[in-house]
Write a protein that holds these residues in place. Structure first.
Motif, PDB file in Angstrom:
ATOM      1  N   GLY A   7      -4.603   5.184  -4.100  1.00 47.44           N
ATOM      2  CA  GLY A   7      -3.520   4.509  -4.863  1.00 47.44           C
ATOM      3  C   GLY A   7      -2.937   3.298  -4.693  1.00 47.44           C
ATOM      4  N   GLN A   8      -3.091   2.884  -3.418  1.00 46.51           N
ATOM      5  CA  GLN A   8      -2.715   1.600  -2.976  1.00 46.51           C
ATOM      6  C   GLN A   8      -3.823   0.780  -3.242  1.00 46.51           C
ATOM      7  OE1 GLN A   8      -2.006   1.577   1.419  1.00 46.51           O
ATOM      8  NE2 GLN A   8      -1.898  -0.802   1.422  1.00 46.51           N
ATOM      9  N   LEU A   9      -4.956   1.167  -2.978  1.00 49.46           N
ATOM     10  CA  LEU A   9      -6.077   0.285  -3.417  1.00 49.46           C
ATOM     11  C   LEU A   9      -6.265   0.123  -4.689  1.00 49.46           C
ATOM     12  CD1 LEU A   9      -8.673  -1.380  -2.427  1.00 49.46           C
ATOM     13  CD2 LEU A   9      -9.918   0.592  -2.402  1.00 49.46           C
ATOM     14  N   GLU A  10      -6.094   1.071  -5.629  1.00 46.19           N
ATOM     15  CA  GLU A  10      -5.973   0.776  -7.150  1.00 46.19           C
ATOM     16  C   GLU A  10      -4.963  -0.053  -7.442  1.00 46.19           C
ATOM     17  OE1 GLU A  10      -4.301   3.761 -10.234  1.00 46.19           O
ATOM     18  OE2 GLU A  10      -6.326   4.486  -9.854  1.00 46.19           O
ATOM     19  N   ALA A  11      -3.692  -0.155  -7.001  1.00 52.26           N
ATOM     20  CA  ALA A  11      -2.633  -0.879  -7.106  1.00 52.26           C
ATOM     21  C   ALA A  11      -3.218  -2.341  -6.749  1.00 52.26           C
ATOM     22  CB  ALA A  11      -1.521  -0.748  -6.538  1.00 52.26           C
ATOM     23  N   GLU A  12      -3.933  -2.435  -5.693  1.00 49.10           N
ATOM     24  CA  GLU A  12      -4.149  -3.955  -5.031  1.00 49.10           C
ATOM     25  C   GLU A  12      -5.345  -4.523  -6.150  1.00 49.10           C
ATOM     26  OE1 GLU A  12      -5.151  -4.075  -1.058  1.00 49.10           O
ATOM     27  OE2 GLU A  12      -3.554  -2.725  -0.377  1.00 49.10           O
ATOM     28  N   VAL A  13      -6.097  -3.373  -6.648  1.00 51.80           N
ATOM     29  CA  VAL A  13      -7.280  -4.009  -7.378  1.00 51.80           C
ATOM     30  C   VAL A  13      -6.809  -4.644  -8.710  1.00 51.80           C
ATOM     31  CG1 VAL A  13      -9.351  -3.148  -9.090  1.00 51.80           C
ATOM     32  CG2 VAL A  13      -9.100  -2.561  -6.475  1.00 51.80           C
ATOM     33  N   LEU A  14      -5.758  -3.739  -9.465  1.00 51.20           N
ATOM     34  CA  LEU A  14      -5.030  -4.444 -10.691  1.00 51.20           C
ATOM     35  C   LEU A  14      -4.353  -5.536 -10.322  1.00 51.20           C
ATOM     36  CD1 LEU A  14      -3.377  -0.757 -11.428  1.00 51.20           C
ATOM     37  CD2 LEU A  14      -5.098  -1.859 -12.779  1.00 51.20           C
ATOM     38  N   ALA A  15      -3.863  -5.619  -9.197  1.00 49.37           N
ATOM     39  CA  ALA A  15      -3.071  -7.266  -9.013  1.00 49.37           C
ATOM     40  C   ALA A  15      -4.130  -8.147  -8.887  1.00 49.37           C
ATOM     41  CB  ALA A  15      -2.328  -6.922  -7.722  1.00 49.37           C
ATOM     42  N   VAL A  16      -5.218  -7.764  -8.258  1.00 49.20           N
ATOM     43  CA  VAL A  16      -6.399  -8.896  -8.243  1.00 49.20           C
ATOM     44  C   VAL A  16      -6.861  -9.166  -9.666  1.00 49.20           C
ATOM     45  CG1 VAL A  16      -8.620  -9.657  -7.359  1.00 49.20           C
ATOM     46  CG2 VAL A  16      -6.981  -8.554  -5.762  1.00 49.20           C
ATOM     47  N   LEU A  17      -7.295  -8.265 -10.409  1.00 47.15           N
ATOM     48  CA  LEU A  17      -7.678  -8.322 -11.672  1.00 47.15           C
ATOM     49  C   LEU A  17      -6.561  -9.160 -12.472  1.00 47.15           C
ATOM     50  CD1 LEU A  17      -9.476  -4.974 -12.282  1.00 47.15           C
ATOM     51  CD2 LEU A  17     -10.514  -7.394 -11.963  1.00 47.15           C
ATOM     52  N   ALA A  18      -5.145  -8.921 -12.396  1.00 43.49           N
ATOM     53  CA  ALA A  18      -4.006  -9.382 -13.226  1.00 43.49           C
ATOM     54  C   ALA A  18      -4.309 -10.912 -12.719  1.00 43.49           C
ATOM     55  CB  ALA A  18      -2.847  -8.801 -12.913  1.00 43.49           C
ATOM     56  N   GLY A  19      -4.369 -11.356 -11.804  1.00 42.94           N
ATOM     57  CA  GLY A  19      -4.506 -12.863 -11.450  1.00 42.94           C
ATOM     58  C   GLY A  19      -5.703 -13.455 -11.688  1.00 42.94           C
ATOM     59  N   ALA A  20      -6.806 -12.929 -12.030  1.00 40.96           N
ATOM     60  CA  ALA A  20      -7.916 -13.413 -12.237  1.00 40.96           C
ATOM     61  C   ALA A  20      -8.149 -13.879 -13.743  1.00 40.96           C
ATOM     62  CB  ALA A  20      -9.167 -12.561 -12.187  1.00 40.96           C
ATOM     63  N   ASP A  21      -8.763 -15.213 -13.794  1.00 44.33           N
ATOM     64  CA  ASP A  21      -9.139 -15.808 -14.978  1.00 44.33           C
ATOM     65  C   ASP A  21     -10.577 -15.365 -15.582  1.00 44.33           C
ATOM     66  OD1 ASP A  21      -7.003 -17.363 -14.968  1.00 44.33           O
ATOM     67  OD2 ASP A  21      -8.100 -18.895 -13.602  1.00 44.33           O
ATOM     68  N   GLY A  22     -10.332 -14.059 -16.247  1.00 45.53           N
ATOM     69  CA  GLY A  22     -11.711 -13.544 -16.820  1.00 45.53           C
ATOM     70  C   GLY A  22     -12.107 -12.156 -15.945  1.00 45.53           C
ATOM     71  N   PHE A  23     -13.418 -12.172 -16.195  1.00 51.77           N
ATOM     72  CA  PHE A  23     -14.111 -11.008 -15.687  1.00 51.77           C
ATOM     73  C   PHE A  23     -14.565 -10.956 -14.265  1.00 51.77           C
ATOM     74  CE2 PHE A  23     -14.731 -10.100 -20.061  1.00 51.77           C
ATOM     75  CZ  PHE A  23     -14.407  -8.766 -20.424  1.00 51.77           C
ATOM     76  N   LEU A  24     -14.148 -10.104 -13.254  1.00 56.99           N
ATOM     77  CA  LEU A  24     -14.766 -10.187 -11.872  1.00 56.99           C
ATOM     78  C   LEU A  24     -15.756  -9.068 -11.599  1.00 56.99           C
ATOM     79  CD1 LEU A  24     -11.462 -10.586  -9.768  1.00 56.99           C
ATOM     80  CD2 LEU A  24     -13.195 -12.291 -10.434  1.00 56.99           C
ATOM     81  N   SER A  25     -16.961  -9.127 -10.961  1.00 52.42           N
ATOM     82  CA  SER A  25     -17.677  -8.301 -10.506  1.00 52.42           C
ATOM     83  C   SER A  25     -17.102  -7.545  -9.408  1.00 52.42           C
ATOM     84  CB  SER A  25     -19.058  -8.990 -10.136  1.00 52.42           C
ATOM     85  OG  SER A  25     -18.865  -9.482  -8.911  1.00 52.42           O
ATOM     86  N   THR A  26     -17.716  -6.371  -9.044  1.00 56.93           N
ATOM     87  CA  THR A  26     -17.214  -5.560  -7.951  1.00 56.93           C
ATOM     88  C   THR A  26     -17.382  -6.163  -6.578  1.00 56.93           C
ATOM     89  OG1 THR A  26     -18.107  -3.646  -8.829  1.00 56.93           O
ATOM     90  CG2 THR A  26     -17.597  -3.260  -6.663  1.00 56.93           C
ATOM     91  N   GLY A  27     -18.226  -7.239  -6.309  1.00 55.19           N
ATOM     92  CA  GLY A  27     -18.455  -7.946  -5.217  1.00 55.19           C
ATOM     93  C   GLY A  27     -17.470  -9.154  -5.109  1.00 55.19           C
ATOM     94  N   GLU A  28     -17.127  -9.619  -6.328  1.00 58.00           N
ATOM     95  CA  GLU A  28     -16.081 -10.710  -6.350  1.00 58.00           C
ATOM     96  C   GLU A  28     -14.910  -9.976  -6.067  1.00 58.00           C
ATOM     97  OE1 GLU A  28     -18.326 -13.683  -9.594  1.00 58.00           O
ATOM     98  OE2 GLU A  28     -17.123 -11.828 -10.385  1.00 58.00           O
ATOM     99  N   LEU A  29     -14.398  -8.859  -6.651  1.00 52.01           N
ATOM    100  CA  LEU A  29     -13.335  -8.266  -6.609  1.00 52.01           C
ATOM    101  C   LEU A  29     -12.812  -7.915  -5.117  1.00 52.01           C
ATOM    102  CD1 LEU A  29     -10.531  -7.148  -7.804  1.00 52.01           C
ATOM    103  CD2 LEU A  29     -12.180  -5.427  -8.489  1.00 52.01           C
ATOM    104  N   ARG A  30     -13.945  -7.334  -4.608  1.00 45.83           N
ATOM    105  CA  ARG A  30     -13.953  -6.846  -3.016  1.00 45.83           C
ATOM    106  C   ARG A  30     -13.784  -8.082  -2.155  1.00 45.83           C
ATOM    107  NH1 ARG A  30     -18.153  -6.715   0.885  1.00 45.83           N
ATOM    108  NH2 ARG A  30     -17.516  -4.962   2.555  1.00 45.83           N
ATOM    109  N   GLU A  31     -14.048  -9.022  -2.451  1.00 44.49           N
ATOM    110  CA  GLU A  31     -14.072 -10.480  -1.263  1.00 44.49           C
ATOM    111  C   GLU A  31     -12.547 -10.817  -1.579  1.00 44.49           C
ATOM    112  OE1 GLU A  31     -16.620 -13.581  -2.935  1.00 44.49           O
ATOM    113  OE2 GLU A  31     -18.464 -12.624  -2.214  1.00 44.49           O
ATOM    114  N   ARG A  32     -11.857 -10.627  -2.801  1.00 43.03           N
ATOM    115  CA  ARG A  32     -10.437 -11.044  -2.794  1.00 43.03           C
ATOM    116  C   ARG A  32      -9.564  -9.780  -2.187  1.00 43.03           C
ATOM    117  NH1 ARG A  32     -10.049 -14.095  -8.486  1.00 43.03           N
ATOM    118  NH2 ARG A  32     -12.210 -15.121  -8.151  1.00 43.03           N
ATOM    119  N   LEU A  33      -9.853  -8.764  -1.827  1.00 41.80           N
ATOM    120  CA  LEU A  33      -9.117  -7.747  -1.383  1.00 41.80           C
ATOM    121  C   LEU A  33      -8.953  -7.909   0.173  1.00 41.80           C
ATOM    122  CD1 LEU A  33     -10.354  -4.554  -3.566  1.00 41.80           C
ATOM    123  CD2 LEU A  33      -8.015  -5.686  -3.694  1.00 41.80           C
ATOM    124  N   GLU A  34      -7.904  -7.515   0.711  1.00 43.50           N
ATOM    125  CA  GLU A  34      -7.663  -7.453   1.952  1.00 43.50           C
ATOM    126  C   GLU A  34      -8.215  -6.163   2.702  1.00 43.50           C
ATOM    127  OE1 GLU A  34      -3.526  -8.179   3.459  1.00 43.50           O
ATOM    128  OE2 GLU A  34      -3.121  -9.294   1.764  1.00 43.50           O
TER     129      GLU A  34
END
Length: 120
Positions: A7-34
């Motif tokens: 649930g915590q990771l889901e919230a972090e993924v949502l926050a990263v996607l909310a701040g992104a300008d467009g689509f992110l791949s799984t790898g790009e998203l993973r790089e932006r997560l702590e």
């Protein structure tokens, strides 16, 4: 590396996607997560969000890229309401929340409450 609750990771993924300008791949998203979550774990979260219709995906190369399709502020507010509804003492929960705000957040909350008071 410490393991996060899904649930915590889901919230972090949502926050990263909310701040992104467009689509992110799984790898790009993973790089932006702590905390360097596993690629497969991030993919699992994305599949769950896709099932919940909170994200959409688009083909990119051999995989997919994802984008948020819901309003992040509505999601966060909904979670807060859910917690208040099940609390034995919602006032104590709100008190703890307010005491945890930094000065800028407190100022924003006060301004919102003042505006809400002025509206009929």
């Amino acid at each position: 590396m410490s393991r996060k609750r899904l649930g915590q990771l889901e919230a972090e993924v949502l926050a990263v996607l909310a701040g992104a300008d467009g689509f992110l791949s799984t790898g790009e998203l993973r790089e932006r997560l702590e905390g360097e979550p596993a690629y497969t774990t991030v993919n699992t979260v994305l599949f769950r969000l896709l099932d919940k219709k909170m994200v959409e995906r688009s083909p990119r190369g051999r995989g997919f890229a994802y984008r948020l399709v819901v309003d992040e502020s509505e999601l966060a507010a909904g979670r807060m309401f859910d917690h208040l509804r099940v609390a034995s003492n919602p006032s104590d929960v709100l008190n703890q929340f307010v005491h945890g705000l930094n000065p800028d957040e407190e100022k924003s909350l006060r301004a919102l409450l003042d505006r809400h008071k002025e509206q009929p």
